[in-house]
Write a protein that holds these residues in place. Structure first.
Motif, PDB file in Angstrom:
ATOM      1  N   PRO A 270       0.723  -1.451   0.000  1.00  0.00           N
ATOM      2  CA  PRO A 270       0.019  -0.115  -0.054  1.00  0.00           C
ATOM      3  C   PRO A 270       0.711   1.346   0.138  1.00  0.00           C
ATOM      4  N   GLN A 271       0.346   2.411  -0.666  1.00  0.00           N
ATOM      5  CA  GLN A 271       0.811   3.616  -0.496  1.00  0.00           C
ATOM      6  C   GLN A 271      -0.293   4.486   0.259  1.00  0.00           C
ATOM      7  N   ASP A 272      -1.245   3.871   0.838  1.00  0.00           N
ATOM      8  CA  ASP A 272      -2.219   4.808   1.720  1.00  0.00           C
ATOM      9  C   ASP A 272      -2.338   4.023   2.978  1.00  0.00           C
ATOM     10  N   ALA A 273      -1.386   3.583   3.439  1.00  0.00           N
ATOM     11  CA  ALA A 273      -1.228   2.742   4.796  1.00  0.00           C
ATOM     12  C   ALA A 273       0.111   2.561   5.244  1.00  0.00           C
ATOM     13  N   TYR A 274       0.397   2.349   6.490  1.00  0.00           N
ATOM     14  CA  TYR A 274       1.861   1.812   6.970  1.00  0.00           C
ATOM     15  C   TYR A 274       1.591   1.056   8.124  1.00  0.00           C
ATOM     16  N   PHE A 275       2.794   0.492   8.356  1.00  0.00           N
ATOM     17  CA  PHE A 275       2.722  -0.551   9.473  1.00  0.00           C
ATOM     18  C   PHE A 275       3.653  -0.433  10.624  1.00  0.00           C
ATOM     19  N   LEU A 276       3.051  -0.810  11.732  1.00  0.00           N
ATOM     20  CA  LEU A 276       3.881  -0.741  12.932  1.00  0.00           C
ATOM     21  C   LEU A 276       4.195  -2.198  13.097  1.00  0.00           C
ATOM     22  N   LEU A 277       5.632  -2.297  13.336  1.00  0.00           N
ATOM     23  CA  LEU A 277       6.444  -3.565  13.830  1.00  0.00           C
ATOM     24  C   LEU A 277       6.863  -3.386  15.417  1.00  0.00           C
ATOM     25  N   ALA A 278       6.384  -4.339  16.120  1.00  0.00           N
ATOM     26  CA  ALA A 278       6.636  -3.845  17.463  1.00  0.00           C
ATOM     27  C   ALA A 278       6.058  -5.153  18.347  1.00  0.00           C
ATOM     28  N   ASN A 279       6.981  -5.635  19.313  1.00  0.00           N
ATOM     29  CA  ASN A 279       6.535  -6.939  20.122  1.00  0.00           C
ATOM     30  C   ASN A 279       6.271  -8.195  19.229  1.00  0.00           C
ATOM     31  N   ASP A 280       7.052  -8.282  18.216  1.00  0.00           N
ATOM     32  CA  ASP A 280       6.926  -9.204  17.152  1.00  0.00           C
ATOM     33  C   ASP A 280       5.696  -9.599  16.623  1.00  0.00           C
ATOM     34  N   LYS A 281       4.806  -8.297  16.504  1.00  0.00           N
ATOM     35  CA  LYS A 281       3.521  -8.349  15.859  1.00  0.00           C
ATOM     36  C   LYS A 281       3.460  -7.298  14.747  1.00  0.00           C
ATOM     37  N   ILE A 282       2.792  -7.393  13.823  1.00  0.00           N
ATOM     38  CA  ILE A 282       2.799  -6.328  12.542  1.00  0.00           C
ATOM     39  C   ILE A 282       1.349  -5.881  12.914  1.00  0.00           C
ATOM     40  N   SER A 283       1.189  -4.349  12.559  1.00  0.00           N
ATOM     41  CA  SER A 283      -0.215  -3.846  12.803  1.00  0.00           C
ATOM     42  C   SER A 283      -0.112  -3.000  11.797  1.00  0.00           C
ATOM     43  N   ARG A 284      -1.639  -2.928  10.690  1.00  0.00           N
ATOM     44  CA  ARG A 284      -1.608  -2.296   9.775  1.00  0.00           C
ATOM     45  C   ARG A 284      -2.397  -0.959   9.790  1.00  0.00           C
ATOM     46  N   ILE A 285      -2.002   0.110   9.576  1.00  0.00           N
ATOM     47  CA  ILE A 285      -2.574   1.710   9.878  1.00  0.00           C
ATOM     48  C   ILE A 285      -3.057   1.938   8.603  1.00  0.00           C
ATOM     49  N   GLN A 286      -4.438   2.215   8.261  1.00  0.00           N
ATOM     50  CA  GLN A 286      -4.790   2.765   7.242  1.00  0.00           C
ATOM     51  C   GLN A 286      -4.878   4.125   7.261  1.00  0.00           C
ATOM     52  N   CYS A 287      -4.664   4.879   6.223  1.00  0.00           N
ATOM     53  CA  CYS A 287      -4.755   6.304   6.110  1.00  0.00           C
ATOM     54  C   CYS A 287      -5.581   6.783   5.253  1.00  0.00           C
ATOM     55  N   ASP A 288      -6.718   7.713   5.654  1.00  0.00           N
ATOM     56  CA  ASP A 288      -7.547   8.362   4.790  1.00  0.00           C
ATOM     57  C   ASP A 288      -7.253   9.905   4.589  1.00  0.00           C
ATOM     58  N   ILE A 289      -6.957  10.290   3.368  1.00  0.00           N
ATOM     59  CA  ILE A 289      -6.362  11.572   3.369  1.00  0.00           C
ATOM     60  C   ILE A 289      -7.286  12.530   3.558  1.00  0.00           C
ATOM     61  N   TYR A 290      -8.635  12.430   3.465  1.00  0.00           N
ATOM     62  CA  TYR A 290      -9.466  13.494   4.001  1.00  0.00           C
ATOM     63  C   TYR A 290      -9.772  13.622   5.496  1.00  0.00           C
ATOM     64  N   SER A 291      -9.765  12.453   6.015  1.00  0.00           N
ATOM     65  CA  SER A 291      -9.957  12.472   7.634  1.00  0.00           C
ATOM     66  C   SER A 291      -8.802  12.933   8.044  1.00  0.00           C
ATOM     67  N   GLU A 292      -7.510  12.557   7.644  1.00  0.00           N
ATOM     68  CA  GLU A 292      -6.282  13.012   8.497  1.00  0.00           C
ATOM     69  C   GLU A 292      -6.206  14.628   8.115  1.00  0.00           C
ATOM     70  N   MET A 293      -6.515  15.046   7.023  1.00  0.00           N
ATOM     71  CA  MET A 293      -6.499  16.228   6.873  1.00  0.00           C
ATOM     72  C   MET A 293      -7.453  17.287   7.665  1.00  0.00           C
ATOM     73  N   THR A 294      -8.474  16.669   7.944  1.00  0.00           N
ATOM     74  CA  THR A 294      -9.614  17.466   8.773  1.00  0.00           C
ATOM     75  C   THR A 294      -9.108  17.416  10.021  1.00  0.00           C
ATOM     76  N   LEU A 295      -8.254  16.148  10.488  1.00  0.00           N
ATOM     77  CA  LEU A 295      -7.988  16.374  11.933  1.00  0.00           C
ATOM     78  C   LEU A 295      -6.816  17.277  12.156  1.00  0.00           C
ATOM     79  N   ALA A 296      -6.132  17.637  11.047  1.00  0.00           N
ATOM     80  CA  ALA A 296      -4.898  18.636  11.075  1.00  0.00           C
ATOM     81  C   ALA A 296      -5.350  19.799  11.058  1.00  0.00           C
ATOM     82  N   VAL A 297      -6.473  20.191  10.694  1.00  0.00           N
ATOM     83  CA  VAL A 297      -6.989  21.624  10.576  1.00  0.00           C
ATOM     84  C   VAL A 297      -7.235  22.163  11.931  1.00  0.00           C
TER      85      VAL A 297
END
Length: 204
Positions: free
Chosen positions: A177-204
């Motif tokens: 993905p180019q619209d998500a990223y991953f947290l690698l910690a404690n031998d686990k992988i978590s996928r974190i989805q990013c929505d352009i508009y919701s993140e931009m709204t939170l940043a305002v």
């Protein structure tokens, strides 16, 4: 493994949009790619309790460094502090670099039936070559405990595979993905989805 790693792929590039293979060659981020990098940067900013505890590592290839600079700006980390590491760069795709994927499919209609078809390129870097450099990176005691990594689609998949002990087929069954990223910690992988508009709204 005690490290906490946020792992992301660079944003969309001109070659991505044109369905061209990149490998070790490079093309710049598109407007969408810059938006994707900004969005992930904003998401990371909201997740980091203390930005001073985190170091950004990037593939030295231009598209990754362009993404890393945008991410650093959003988080509030000086882009001069980005660490370039050649172990994080994309597979070399040999004779297929800059090739158009539709042209390759026309020449070899069954090419994409296998998820690892990229590595069939003449003179491509081997899976084990990339696996070795990722294993070396993860074992490197000079790499800090808390890192944000900007890498690439295929190399990122191998990175997650090495971290989680995946089989070869599991590595190449992952999405890139180019619209998500991953947290690698404690031998686990978590996928974190990013929505352009919701993140931009939170940043305002």
């Amino acid at each position: 493994m005690s490290k906490s790693i946020f792992l992301l792929r660079h944003g969309q590039t001109v070659f991505n949009a044109q369905q061209r293979l990149q490998g070790h060659c490079n093309s710049s981020l598109t407007d969408l790619g810059q938006q994707q990098a900004t969005t992930i940067g904003l998401s990371l900013k909201n997740k980091l309790a203390n930005k001073r505890q985190w170091t950004i590592y990037s593939s030295p290839l231009g598209r990754a460094m362009q993404t890393a600079a945008i991410v650093a700006e959003q988080i509030g980390i000086d882009s001069d502090k980005i660490v370039q590491d050649i172990r994080l760069q994309e597979f070399c795709l040999g004779d297929w670099e800059k090739a158009y994927i539709p042209d390759l499919k026309a020449q070899q209609p069954r090419l994409c039936e296998q998820r690892d078809w990229y590595l069939m390129a003449p003179n491509a870097e081997s899976y084990y070559g990339v696996k070795d450099r990722i294993e070396d990176f993860l074992a490197d005691v000079s790499v800090p405990e808390n890192i944000i990594i900007i890498s690439h689609g295929l190399t990122g998949a191998v990175f997650r595979g090495v971290y989680a002990g995946m089989t070869y087929s599991e590595v190449f069954s992952q999405d890139l993905p180019q619209d998500a990223y991953f947290l690698l910690a404690n031998d686990k992988i978590s996928r974190i989805q990013c929505d352009i508009y919701s993140e931009m709204t939170l940043a305002v």
